[in-house]
Scaffold this active site. Structure first.
Site, PDB file in Angstrom:
ATOM      1  N   TYR A   1      -7.617  -0.575   7.597  1.00  0.00           N
ATOM      2  CA  TYR A   1      -7.282  -0.261   6.206  1.00  0.00           C
ATOM      3  C   TYR A   1      -8.050   0.981   5.757  1.00  0.00           C
ATOM      4  O   TYR A   1      -9.283   1.027   5.870  1.00  0.00           O
ATOM      5  CB  TYR A   1      -7.625  -1.466   5.324  1.00  0.00           C
ATOM      6  CG  TYR A   1      -7.547  -1.200   3.845  1.00  0.00           C
ATOM      7  CD1 TYR A   1      -6.405  -0.624   3.282  1.00  0.00           C
ATOM      8  CD2 TYR A   1      -8.603  -1.532   3.002  1.00  0.00           C
ATOM      9  CE1 TYR A   1      -6.330  -0.371   1.922  1.00  0.00           C
ATOM     10  CE2 TYR A   1      -8.538  -1.292   1.637  1.00  0.00           C
ATOM     11  CZ  TYR A   1      -7.400  -0.705   1.111  1.00  0.00           C
ATOM     12  OH  TYR A   1      -7.329  -0.454  -0.229  1.00  0.00           O
TER      13      TYR A   1
ATOM     14  N   LEU B   1       0.839  -1.220   0.000  1.00  0.00           N
ATOM     15  CA  LEU B   1       0.000   0.000   0.000  1.00  0.00           C
ATOM     16  C   LEU B   1       0.859   1.248   0.000  1.00  0.00           C
ATOM     17  O   LEU B   1       0.418   2.322  -0.398  1.00  0.00           O
ATOM     18  CB  LEU B   1      -0.899   0.021   1.236  1.00  0.00           C
ATOM     19  CG  LEU B   1      -1.983  -1.041   1.302  1.00  0.00           C
ATOM     20  CD1 LEU B   1      -2.674  -1.022   2.664  1.00  0.00           C
ATOM     21  CD2 LEU B   1      -3.013  -0.802   0.197  1.00  0.00           C
TER      22      LEU B   1
ATOM     23  N   ASP C   1       0.973  16.664  15.810  1.00  0.00           N
ATOM     24  CA  ASP C   1       1.564  16.544  14.472  1.00  0.00           C
ATOM     25  C   ASP C   1       0.481  16.399  13.402  1.00  0.00           C
ATOM     26  O   ASP C   1       0.572  15.565  12.516  1.00  0.00           O
ATOM     27  CB  ASP C   1       2.521  15.348  14.440  1.00  0.00           C
ATOM     28  CG  ASP C   1       3.533  15.443  13.306  1.00  0.00           C
ATOM     29  OD1 ASP C   1       3.727  16.555  12.768  1.00  0.00           O
ATOM     30  OD2 ASP C   1       4.120  14.409  12.960  1.00  0.00           O
TER      31      ASP C   1
ATOM     32  N   HIS D   1       7.467  -0.988   5.211  1.00  0.00           N
ATOM     33  CA  HIS D   1       6.433  -1.009   4.181  1.00  0.00           C
ATOM     34  C   HIS D   1       5.074  -1.311   4.798  1.00  0.00           C
ATOM     35  O   HIS D   1       4.994  -1.899   5.861  1.00  0.00           O
ATOM     36  CB  HIS D   1       6.755  -2.093   3.158  1.00  0.00           C
ATOM     37  CG  HIS D   1       8.067  -1.881   2.484  1.00  0.00           C
ATOM     38  ND1 HIS D   1       8.191  -1.450   1.193  1.00  0.00           N
ATOM     39  CD2 HIS D   1       9.329  -2.014   2.954  1.00  0.00           C
ATOM     40  CE1 HIS D   1       9.463  -1.330   0.892  1.00  0.00           C
ATOM     41  NE2 HIS D   1      10.183  -1.675   1.936  1.00  0.00           N
TER      42      HIS D   1
ATOM     43  N   ARG E   1       5.035   2.973   1.261  1.00  0.00           N
ATOM     44  CA  ARG E   1       6.341   2.819   1.876  1.00  0.00           C
ATOM     45  C   ARG E   1       6.570   3.968   2.834  1.00  0.00           C
ATOM     46  O   ARG E   1       6.344   5.127   2.478  1.00  0.00           O
ATOM     47  CB  ARG E   1       7.362   2.915   0.738  1.00  0.00           C
ATOM     48  CG  ARG E   1       8.563   2.091   0.942  1.00  0.00           C
ATOM     49  CD  ARG E   1       9.450   2.260  -0.239  1.00  0.00           C
ATOM     50  NE  ARG E   1      10.805   2.132   0.226  1.00  0.00           N
ATOM     51  CZ  ARG E   1      11.774   1.788  -0.553  1.00  0.00           C
ATOM     52  NH1 ARG E   1      11.548   1.593  -1.835  1.00  0.00           N
ATOM     53  NH2 ARG E   1      12.989   1.676  -0.089  1.00  0.00           N
TER      54      ARG E   1
ATOM     55  N   PHE F   1      10.376   3.743   7.865  1.00  0.00           N
ATOM     56  CA  PHE F   1      10.982   2.600   8.541  1.00  0.00           C
ATOM     57  C   PHE F   1      10.519   1.245   8.005  1.00  0.00           C
ATOM     58  O   PHE F   1      10.832   0.221   8.575  1.00  0.00           O
ATOM     59  CB  PHE F   1      10.700   2.682  10.041  1.00  0.00           C
ATOM     60  CG  PHE F   1      11.235   3.935  10.649  1.00  0.00           C
ATOM     61  CD1 PHE F   1      12.600   4.107  10.805  1.00  0.00           C
ATOM     62  CD2 PHE F   1      10.385   4.959  11.025  1.00  0.00           C
ATOM     63  CE1 PHE F   1      13.111   5.272  11.342  1.00  0.00           C
ATOM     64  CE2 PHE F   1      10.883   6.126  11.567  1.00  0.00           C
ATOM     65  CZ  PHE F   1      12.252   6.294  11.718  1.00  0.00           C
TER      66      PHE F   1
END
Ligand code: AMP
Length: 293
Positions: A109, A36, A153, A43, A38, A41
């Site tokens: 997901y 999905l 963040d 995938h 990268r 750190f």
């Protein structure tokens, strides 16, 4: 193998994935599908939990890289915080496991992927779309703050979009669980409020500032204090050098809301529950929180 993503509600998946009472997951519990994306750190893969048949995103992180960048603590904090949050606009973390080389995070997901890419494609969003997203994020942040979690963040790169078009805050790497005021410097410069740029104490009001920056970026396509040099962005943030360009055309009600969020004195920023009642929000946001295009 290819996995077809089916539409399913978060809560249903959550209950079924977690109902498979596993104190120890292993890679054998999953069929791994297409990549999905990268990250820094490792995938992320589409995956299906074999027993419940549910689709999840499996984030695979390499221990060596985590160690090298000294972010193990940050990851532990992220897992601890995210696994306890349950909100439709916060990406669920169902569980985690590890082997000798890798750490695996079992995530909800988000079928429509990164919001950042969508913003790049559109250049900027309409007022209706922006207001709908701002409401979803305000609700998610109200929930977090009620649990004494500050995200710290909030930016487009940390937002994913679910199958129905709902926004999901995805990255809790910089979040903290706190009852006290904090002094750490963290997050990405463009979204940082003055009190964090200056490394003075901060509290949940930092997220109101970042949401104001995000609202501006959705409407104009660029963050408000952008500059070529880091040092100039610093200066612009500290001076709250807020300018509204003539194009794209944005209503004065939207500008009013942004101006009430981007206030240097953190105690004077528009509280999130008041934001939900702001006339621009009331007139523009879809109360369902779903942007259907
Ligand atoms: P990250 O390591 O979190 O930055 O993830 C890398 C990329 O994988 C993201 O930019 C997304 O495109 C994708 N991705 C991460 N998590 C998910 C998810 N839960 N659902 C769908 N795509 C994801």
């Amino acid at each position: 193998m290819a996995i077809a993503a089916e539409t399913q509600t978060t809560e249903k998946v959550a209950s079924e994935v977690t109902a498979v009472d596993k104190s120890r997951w292993t890679l054998n519990d999953f069929d791994i599908g297409k990549p999905l994306g990268r990250g820094k750190f490792g995938h992320v893969y589409l995956a299906r939990e074999k027993r419940s048949n549910h689709i999840v995103a499996l984030k695979v992180l390499f221990k060596s890289q985590l160690k090298q960048s000294q972010v193990e603590h940050q990851l532990c904090r992220e897992v601890e915080i995210q696994s306890h949050l349950r909100h439709p606009n916060i990406l669920r973390l169902y569980g985690y496991f590890y082997d000798q080389k890798r750490v695996y995070l079992i995530l909800e997901y988000a079928a429509k992927g990164e919001l950042y890419k969508e913003l790049q494609k559109c250049k900027y969003f309409s007022e209706r779309r922006t207001a709908t997203y701002v409401v979803s994020l305000a609700r998610a942040l109200i929930y977090c703050h009620g649990k004494h979690v500050i995200h710290r963040d909030i930016k487009p790169e940390n937002l994913l979009v679910g199958a129905q078009g709902e926004l999901k805050i995805a990255d809790f790497g910089w979040s903290v669980h706190t009852f006290n005021r904090r002094q750490t410097m963290c997050g990405t410069l463009d979204y940082l409020p003055p009190e964090m740029v200056e490394s003075v104490e901060h509290d949940t009001n930092v997220d109101i500032w970042s949401l104001g920056v995000l609202c501006y970026e959705f409407l104009y396509g660029v963050p408000p204090f952008e500059a070529k040099e880091h040092s100039d962005t610093y200066k612009r943030i500290l001076q709250v050098d807020l300018k509204f360009p003539p194009k794209p055309i944005v209503s004065s009600a939207a500008k009013d809301l942004i101006s009430q969020m981007l206030v240097k004195d953190s105690s004077q920023r528009l509280p999130l529950h008041k934001l939900l009642e702001h006339p621009w929000i009331v007139q523009n946001a879809d109360p369902s929180g779903l942007y259907r295009g």
